[in-house]
Write a protein that holds these residues in place. Sequence first.
Motif, PDB file in Angstrom:
ATOM      1  N   THR A  32      37.071  35.078  40.733  1.00  0.00           N
ATOM      2  CA  THR A  32      37.304  36.119  40.118  1.00  0.00           C
ATOM      3  C   THR A  32      38.113  37.236  40.879  1.00  0.00           C
ATOM      4  N   PHE A  33      38.803  37.959  40.190  1.00  0.00           N
ATOM      5  CA  PHE A  33      39.594  39.159  40.956  1.00  0.00           C
ATOM      6  C   PHE A  33      39.641  40.504  40.204  1.00  0.00           C
ATOM      7  N   ARG A  34      39.845  41.591  41.114  1.00  0.00           N
ATOM      8  CA  ARG A  34      40.001  42.911  40.422  1.00  0.00           C
ATOM      9  C   ARG A  34      41.191  43.664  41.153  1.00  0.00           C
ATOM     10  N   TYR A  45      40.054  49.843  36.783  1.00  0.00           N
ATOM     11  CA  TYR A  45      40.497  48.524  36.598  1.00  0.00           C
ATOM     12  C   TYR A  45      39.420  47.637  36.424  1.00  0.00           C
ATOM     13  N   LEU A  46      39.354  46.830  35.527  1.00  0.00           N
ATOM     14  CA  LEU A  46      38.222  45.742  35.253  1.00  0.00           C
ATOM     15  C   LEU A  46      38.381  44.449  35.915  1.00  0.00           C
ATOM     16  N   ALA A  48      38.688  40.502  36.389  1.00  0.00           N
ATOM     17  CA  ALA A  48      39.409  39.434  36.155  1.00  0.00           C
ATOM     18  C   ALA A  48      40.454  39.895  34.624  1.00  0.00           C
ATOM     19  N   THR A  49      41.000  40.925  35.086  1.00  0.00           N
ATOM     20  CA  THR A  49      41.696  41.376  34.095  1.00  0.00           C
ATOM     21  C   THR A  49      43.242  41.641  34.889  1.00  0.00           C
ATOM     22  N   CYS A  50      44.128  41.366  34.052  1.00  0.00           N
ATOM     23  CA  CYS A  50      45.596  41.434  34.771  1.00  0.00           C
ATOM     24  C   CYS A  50      46.289  42.749  34.206  1.00  0.00           C
ATOM     25  N   TYR A  51      46.908  43.425  35.156  1.00  0.00           N
ATOM     26  CA  TYR A  51      47.604  44.790  35.082  1.00  0.00           C
ATOM     27  C   TYR A  51      49.194  44.527  35.405  1.00  0.00           C
ATOM     28  N   LYS A  56      47.762  45.064  44.552  1.00  0.00           N
ATOM     29  CA  LYS A  56      47.229  44.401  45.171  1.00  0.00           C
ATOM     30  C   LYS A  56      45.645  44.226  44.237  1.00  0.00           C
ATOM     31  N   TYR A  57      45.378  42.780  44.559  1.00  0.00           N
ATOM     32  CA  TYR A  57      44.208  42.310  44.158  1.00  0.00           C
ATOM     33  C   TYR A  57      43.080  42.012  45.042  1.00  0.00           C
ATOM     34  N   GLU A  58      41.894  42.124  44.806  1.00  0.00           N
ATOM     35  CA  GLU A  58      40.749  41.618  45.433  1.00  0.00           C
ATOM     36  C   GLU A  58      40.125  40.470  44.891  1.00  0.00           C
ATOM     37  N   TYR A  59      39.790  39.260  45.844  1.00  0.00           N
ATOM     38  CA  TYR A  59      39.347  38.097  45.056  1.00  0.00           C
ATOM     39  C   TYR A  59      37.791  37.908  45.500  1.00  0.00           C
ATOM     40  N   PHE A  60      37.220  37.072  44.357  1.00  0.00           N
ATOM     41  CA  PHE A  60      35.720  37.116  44.700  1.00  0.00           C
ATOM     42  C   PHE A  60      35.299  35.464  44.504  1.00  0.00           C
TER      43      PHE A  60
END
Length: 465
Positions: A32-34, A45-46, A48-51, A56-60
């Motif tokens: 999942t990502f944010r 920002y939500l 698992a949502t793409c903008y 930059k995204y953070e991954y889990f």
Amino acid sequence: MADIHADFIIGSDKKSVIWMMLGIIFLAPKTTFRCIQGMENRSDYLNATCYHDCLKYEYFSEFDSSIISEWDLICDRAWLVNLVQMIFMFGVLVGSIIFGFIADRYGRRPALIIASILQLCLSLILPFSSNYWTFIALRFVLGTSSAGLMVIAFVIGIEITGPSKRDIVSSLYHIPQAVGEMIMPLFAYFLRSWKLFSIGVAIPNLVFVIYLILLPESAKWLISVGRLEEAAKVMRQAAKFNKLPTHNMMEVAQSIENEYTMSDNSVKHTKVSYLDLITKPSLRLKNLCSCLAWFILGISYYGGNQYIGQTSSNTFLVILLAGALQVPGLIISGYFYKIFGRKPTLIGFSVMCSVCNGLLAVPDSWLYLKMISGTLAITAATGAFNTMYVYTSELFPTVARNMAMGASSTAARVGSMIAPFIAGLHQAAWLPPLMFAIIPLIAAAVSFCLPETKGQKLKDRLDEK
């Protein structure tokens, strides 16, 4: 010596091959990502949502890093994850052709050594890929080497194994693959980054160096190309190791060569081409049904493994169970097709695979049902695959058997190339289970168009009744 080498070759090769084929489960795990940095500096920002404005995204995930987080394979780049596996399987398809030619033209030993060295070197280089396209190119070549190991190891294992143990080696051929799948989650559990995991599954490939020292050439191949003195030497070494008489091996080699010559003369008027698999009425339906069944099994086995790896709440446990349950699946399928016949066994395992895949559509809260269903689906696909290996080899006459197996194997590779995209249909949670439930039923249906081969004498020519 020959029997021990056969078991060693098949065991080490199959484990390495399955680590390469199914490694994508841990190279690209459920993630999942944010968004954590956007052009508008928003803070809402939500997950698992793409903008479009995210910088930059953070991954889990359960891993410190994966190829997804390494190269941002999400949103409009998510399809590149499935492309990794598709390109690898395309490499397997190409490698089957290339290494099959090398093995027939230059010998089993050099072909297997080339494949082994490629597998060893490229698997050690892969973790240091500087970018996605280098990574995917290396995976393609690894696919070709995996095909060489998989195909040639089986052939040479059968050819250098004594007649009394040939059936055992054939029936146990897939078990090291299941053992390899059981071991793979252990690497992933203790090596929580894609680079360390890749190094971990690459290091055991150092065992391939032993091939340079211990691996003999196939005496059958040496005889087939007229190198009788070398064949006699190999046969003397095998006989000495097995404490059998070693004299008159040259005469034995010459008598085997004479049998080959007589066999060639008896069927020279029935030489067959790949075109005959389509144009000959006696082969057309069998070839079509066999290729379709192999295509479906390629989707079911490889797609099923990848899907349960992506959706399970405990990927390590479910993959370990999937590997463990393949062992009884292989043994049971061998017993069933020997007692009940090839067709009923293939139909039964296909239906079982369908039902178990359908149960994967239940809610995620039904954790244990999904885990058991997913692993049993892989078990059933394995049993069906094991049955189809034997079934296809018996459906076709000697003059067309290798070509039919080659065409069917190619169909399975095409299926395995499509499988990741079916497993990755996340638009609706019920869609992949539905697809994986329907597809095996097609294999069961086409089986009704094939004749039973249990207890039947293998045909040699097209016109043989």
